[in-house]
Design a protein around this motif. Structure first.
Motif, mmCIF file in Angstrom:
data_model
loop_
_atom_site.group_PDB
_atom_site.id
_atom_site.type_symbol
_atom_site.label_atom_id
_atom_site.label_comp_id
_atom_site.label_asym_id
_atom_site.label_seq_id
_atom_site.Cartn_x
_atom_site.Cartn_y
_atom_site.Cartn_z
ATOM 1 N N GLY A 126 3.244 -7.078 -5.722
ATOM 2 C CA GLY A 126 2.244 -6.013 -5.826
ATOM 3 C C GLY A 126 2.767 -4.603 -5.762
ATOM 4 O O GLY A 126 1.974 -3.650 -5.748
ATOM 5 N N GLU A 127 4.093 -4.421 -5.770
ATOM 6 C CA GLU A 127 4.647 -3.084 -5.555
ATOM 7 C C GLU A 127 4.232 -2.088 -6.630
ATOM 8 O O GLU A 127 3.799 -0.968 -6.327
ATOM 9 C CB GLU A 127 6.166 -3.168 -5.478
ATOM 10 C CG GLU A 127 6.829 -1.834 -5.199
ATOM 11 C CD GLU A 127 8.332 -1.948 -5.003
ATOM 12 O OE1 GLU A 127 9.032 -0.939 -5.239
ATOM 13 O OE2 GLU A 127 8.807 -3.045 -4.625
ATOM 14 N N THR A 154 0.825 -1.198 0.000
ATOM 15 C CA THR A 154 0.000 0.000 0.000
ATOM 16 C C THR A 154 0.865 1.256 0.000
ATOM 17 O O THR A 154 1.925 1.291 0.629
ATOM 18 C CB THR A 154 -0.942 0.037 1.228
ATOM 19 O OG1 THR A 154 -1.710 1.243 1.205
ATOM 20 C CG2 THR A 154 -0.179 -0.038 2.534
ATOM 21 N N LYS A 155 0.420 2.271 -0.724
ATOM 22 C CA LYS A 155 1.120 3.562 -0.687
ATOM 23 C C LYS A 155 0.443 4.530 0.275
ATOM 24 O O LYS A 155 0.935 5.629 0.498
ATOM 25 C CB LYS A 155 1.198 4.173 -2.086
ATOM 26 C CG LYS A 155 -0.098 4.740 -2.633
ATOM 27 C CD LYS A 155 0.160 5.470 -3.946
ATOM 28 C CE LYS A 155 -1.078 6.177 -4.466
ATOM 29 N NZ LYS A 155 -0.812 6.917 -5.716
ATOM 30 N N ALA A 156 -0.682 4.107 0.843
ATOM 31 C CA ALA A 156 -1.425 4.981 1.749
ATOM 32 C C ALA A 156 -0.605 5.264 3.008
ATOM 33 O O ALA A 156 0.027 4.365 3.562
ATOM 34 C CB ALA A 156 -2.757 4.356 2.117
ATOM 35 N N LYS A 157 -0.618 6.478 3.443
ATOM 36 C CA LYS A 157 0.041 6.868 4.688
ATOM 37 C C LYS A 157 -0.970 7.076 5.812
ATOM 38 O O LYS A 157 -0.608 7.116 6.981
ATOM 39 C CB LYS A 157 0.841 8.159 4.474
ATOM 40 C CG LYS A 157 1.942 8.052 3.416
ATOM 41 C CD LYS A 157 3.004 7.029 3.788
ATOM 42 C CE LYS A 157 4.200 7.083 2.845
ATOM 43 N NZ LYS A 157 3.867 6.643 1.472
ATOM 44 N N LYS A 158 -2.245 7.214 5.430
ATOM 45 C CA LYS A 158 -3.281 7.444 6.423
ATOM 46 C C LYS A 158 -4.468 6.514 6.142
ATOM 47 O O LYS A 158 -4.753 6.180 5.003
ATOM 48 C CB LYS A 158 -3.750 8.905 6.376
ATOM 49 C CG LYS A 158 -2.653 9.912 6.683
ATOM 50 C CD LYS A 158 -3.174 11.331 6.559
ATOM 51 C CE LYS A 158 -2.065 12.345 6.829
ATOM 52 N NZ LYS A 158 -2.563 13.747 6.673
ATOM 53 N N THR A 159 -5.160 6.144 7.206
ATOM 54 C CA THR A 159 -6.285 5.229 7.061
ATOM 55 C C THR A 159 -7.434 5.842 6.268
ATOM 56 O O THR A 159 -8.196 5.137 5.621
ATOM 57 C CB THR A 159 -6.807 4.794 8.447
ATOM 58 O OG1 THR A 159 -7.213 5.964 9.164
ATOM 59 C CG2 THR A 159 -5.725 4.079 9.232
ATOM 60 N N LYS A 160 -7.546 7.156 6.308
ATOM 61 C CA LYS A 160 -8.699 7.809 5.674
ATOM 62 C C LYS A 160 -8.552 7.944 4.164
ATOM 63 O O LYS A 160 -9.441 8.471 3.496
ATOM 64 C CB LYS A 160 -8.931 9.189 6.288
ATOM 65 C CG LYS A 160 -7.795 10.177 6.068
ATOM 66 C CD LYS A 160 -8.103 11.499 6.746
ATOM 67 C CE LYS A 160 -6.984 12.513 6.537
ATOM 68 N NZ LYS A 160 -7.260 13.791 7.219
ATOM 69 N N GLU A 161 -7.464 7.456 3.575
ATOM 70 C CA GLU A 161 -7.264 7.612 2.128
ATOM 71 C C GLU A 161 -8.245 6.795 1.303
ATOM 72 O O GLU A 161 -8.554 7.120 0.173
ATOM 73 C CB GLU A 161 -5.817 7.266 1.762
ATOM 74 C CG GLU A 161 -4.822 8.270 2.314
ATOM 75 C CD GLU A 161 -3.410 8.063 1.805
ATOM 76 O OE1 GLU A 161 -3.247 7.749 0.605
ATOM 77 O OE2 GLU A 161 -2.462 8.211 2.610
ATOM 78 N N LYS A 162 -8.699 5.655 1.820
ATOM 79 C CA LYS A 162 -9.725 4.833 1.174
ATOM 80 C C LYS A 162 -9.386 4.504 -0.289
ATOM 81 O O LYS A 162 -10.158 4.783 -1.213
ATOM 82 C CB LYS A 162 -11.098 5.500 1.260
ATOM 83 C CG LYS A 162 -11.635 5.584 2.681
ATOM 84 C CD LYS A 162 -13.066 6.063 2.714
ATOM 85 C CE LYS A 162 -13.606 6.136 4.136
ATOM 86 N NZ LYS A 162 -13.626 4.825 4.796
ATOM 87 N N LEU A 163 -8.222 3.925 -0.481
ATOM 88 C CA LEU A 163 -7.819 3.488 -1.822
ATOM 89 C C LEU A 163 -8.578 2.229 -2.217
ATOM 90 O O LEU A 163 -8.955 1.419 -1.352
ATOM 91 C CB LEU A 163 -6.310 3.208 -1.844
ATOM 92 C CG LEU A 163 -5.383 4.382 -1.536
ATOM 93 C CD1 LEU A 163 -3.935 3.908 -1.512
ATOM 94 C CD2 LEU A 163 -5.566 5.492 -2.549
ATOM 95 N N PRO A 164 -8.813 2.033 -3.516
ATOM 96 C CA PRO A 164 -9.448 0.792 -3.956
ATOM 97 C C PRO A 164 -8.573 -0.407 -3.607
ATOM 98 O O PRO A 164 -7.332 -0.315 -3.607
ATOM 99 C CB PRO A 164 -9.591 0.966 -5.464
ATOM 100 C CG PRO A 164 -8.592 2.016 -5.826
ATOM 101 C CD PRO A 164 -8.490 2.919 -4.640
ATOM 102 N N VAL A 165 -9.205 -1.533 -3.327
ATOM 103 C CA VAL A 165 -8.499 -2.741 -2.894
ATOM 104 C C VAL A 165 -8.551 -3.780 -4.005
ATOM 105 O O VAL A 165 -9.612 -4.034 -4.586
ATOM 106 C CB VAL A 165 -9.137 -3.306 -1.607
ATOM 107 C CG1 VAL A 165 -8.377 -4.539 -1.124
ATOM 108 C CG2 VAL A 165 -9.179 -2.229 -0.521
ATOM 109 N N PHE A 166 -7.416 -4.380 -4.292
ATOM 110 C CA PHE A 166 -7.271 -5.352 -5.378
ATOM 111 C C PHE A 166 -6.773 -6.652 -4.762
ATOM 112 O O PHE A 166 -5.638 -6.731 -4.290
ATOM 113 C CB PHE A 166 -6.269 -4.810 -6.401
ATOM 114 C CG PHE A 166 -6.148 -5.596 -7.684
ATOM 115 C CD1 PHE A 166 -6.789 -5.173 -8.836
ATOM 116 C CD2 PHE A 166 -5.375 -6.742 -7.746
ATOM 117 C CE1 PHE A 166 -6.667 -5.878 -10.027
ATOM 118 C CE2 PHE A 166 -5.238 -7.455 -8.924
ATOM 119 C CZ PHE A 166 -5.890 -7.025 -10.074
#
Length: 508
Positions: free
Chosen positions: A145-146, A113-125
């Motif tokens: 997966g990088e 994951t590249k998210a740094k915060k929980t609230k980013e809500k990126l799509p999940v694959f």
């Protein structure tokens, strides 16, 4: 000056660099690593279920146990028990599970994951590996997966039980289940992993309300099974099925047939009860399963409906946007031996009866060479294309996008060229060509970028289209738009309409 000396002392001790990411999940805290450029956080070997060992062998997966402290999740877990993974034919080491360790204790997943915060809500694959439901692992090099994470998805790869451990049915197991079913434990593992994702993925910056399940070959069959299963309802929101489907009706058994095979296996092993069978070592079970047994999909009435096609026809499946397709080399999986025109025509009469002549007008065979090519083409449709076509037709509320991959990867020195072989599309779609040791050309890098962008766009919105990409039109049975991933990326209109229309009609 004192501050600088303090910093220096930290540098020397290594503490300043001891900043590996720590995430708190429902079961406890875990520590991962970051990639080389510090843009991606990576967590490997996260337990999503209790080890399916001892009395839990041939049972639905149980929730993982909680832990205290910080669990290191920096290495892949063991792969599921299977024959020793070794390269063969076109499938070089990049496509094969790591040879060790292998264990029944294999129910773990991995996250990039590249998210740094929980609230980013990126799509999940969520990626589900292939291997004929008898082999495979999330630790294959081409499933890294990088790069997909850099494109904006939280990439998750999961393990599941395979072979006898994942798919054996038996009357005694059916009786003890409480659901009058057995087999399909590997699918139950996948469902358990998706439940874990729903509960925990927001801690990694992922959106539990935007989950795409994706897989290839047996992973594609798995995606089809999850879309069919009432137990998976609400656990995902889009589906990508690459090279494989259950709707052709050729790759599943009813419960009675699967149970009979389980009884024969128990006799072969020399056990008189499930308790005795559970006391056998995993090594012995695996060794004996090689004696003419192949365990697979069971239409048990619990995990899967007893009539899959009717289930889809009635719209009872978990309908979501769909991206699905096949590779031209898929057909050889159904057999690639030479065949004479006479034998080919005889088989047509057996398989299609009074429709045989219509079949022969479409899948022509004027020479032995043409007969072999037509049989391979038929195999491609039976393995994947027909199921994709039927599935798209049942998808009334959401769009479906179909493709064919025909690009031939470049040669490897002193190695046969297998053409556009089964699984060849995966490193292009998952942006992992750099993990596959070939001399890549500009056309390959361009195709990788296009395919992975389509896949990520689809995971984000349910529509693969995006900036600087050729338009990919949704599929319908009349226009039959199919995206061709060859040396060029081209949308074709109804390239296989007559073949698919005939095969659909022949099923009725």
């Amino acid at each position: 000056m004192k501050f600088n000396l303090f910093v220096l002392s930290l540098l020397i001790s290594g503490q300043l660099f001891a900043q590996n990411p720590v995430i708190k999940t429902a079961n406890g805290s875990l520590e991962g690593v970051t990639n080389a450029d510090k843009s991606i956080r990576i967590f490997k070997g996260i337990p999503f279920a209790s080890p399916p060992i001892g009395d839990l062998r041939w049972k639905a997966p149980q929730a993982p146990k909680n832990w205290t402290g910080i669990r290191k999740c920096t290495e892949f877990s063991a792969s599921p028990i299977q024959n020793k993974p070794e390269p063969f034919l076109c499938w070089t080491e990049e496509f094969i599970a790591q040879p060790e360790p292998l264990s029944e204790d294999c129910l773990y997943l991995n996250i990039w994951t590249k998210a740094k915060k929980t609230k980013e809500k990126l799509p999940v694959f969520v990626w589900i590996y292939g291997g004929g439901l008898s082999s495979g692992s999330a630790n294959c090099a081409i499933y890294d997966g990088e790069e997909m994470a850099k494109k904006g998805v939280v990439f998750v790869s999961i393990n599941y039980r395979v072979g006898a451990f994942g798919f054996m049915a038996h009357p005694a197991l059916t009786k003890e289940s409480g659901h009058n079913s057995s087999g399909n434990y590997g699918f139950l593992d996948q469902i358990q992993a998706l439940k874990w994702v729903q509960k925990n993925i927001s801690a990694f910056g992922g959106d539990p309300k935007n989950v795409t399940i994706a897989g290839q070959s047996a992973g594609s069959f798995s995606v089809n099974a999850l879309v069919a299963s009432p137990l998976a309802k609400g656990l995902f929101h889009k589906a990508i099925a690459q090279s494989g489907g259950l709707l052709s009706g050729r790759f599943s058994n009813n419960l009675e047939t699967s149970e009979l095979q389980g009884e024969k296996f128990m006799q072969k092993v020399g056990a008189n009860s499930i308790a005795e069978l559970r006391n056998k070592s995993a090594t012995e079970i695996q060794k004996m399963s090689n004696s003419g047994f192949r365990f697979g999909v069971t239409l048990d009435g619990y995990v899967l409906p007893t009539d899959l096609l009717q289930h889809f026809e009635k719209g009872l499946f978990n309908e979501v946007p769909l991206l699905t397709g096949w590779v031209t080399g898929d057909g050889t999986l159904m057999g690639n031996a030479p065949i004479s025109v006479e034998k080919y025509e005889a088989e047509a009469k057996i398989n299609f009866g009074n429709k045989a002549q219509t079949f022969l007008n479409i899948f022509t065979a004027s020479t032995d060479e043409e007969a072999k090519a037509s049989k391979a083409k038929l195999g491609m449709f039976q393995f994947a294309a027909l199921s994709s076509h039927l599935w798209a037709g049942f998808n009334k509320k959401n769009n479906s996008y179909l493709y064919q991959f025909s690009h031939v990867p470049p040669d490897k020195i002193d190695f046969p060229n297998y053409g556009a072989f089964h699984t060849a599309e995966v490193p292009y779609a998952l942006h992992s060509l750099q993990k596959w040791k070939r001399t890549w050309q500009a056309v390959d890098w361009d195709l990788e970028n296009k395919m992975s962008s389509y896949w990520v766009n689809f995971a984000k919105t349910g529509n693969p289209n995006g900036k600087d990409l050729p338009e990919w039109k949704a599929y319908d049975k009349e226009k039959g738009h199919i995206m061709e991933f060859g040396d060029n990326t081209i949308l074709k209109e109804a390239p296989f309409k007559k073949e698919l229309d005939f095969l659909e009609m022949a099923k009725k």
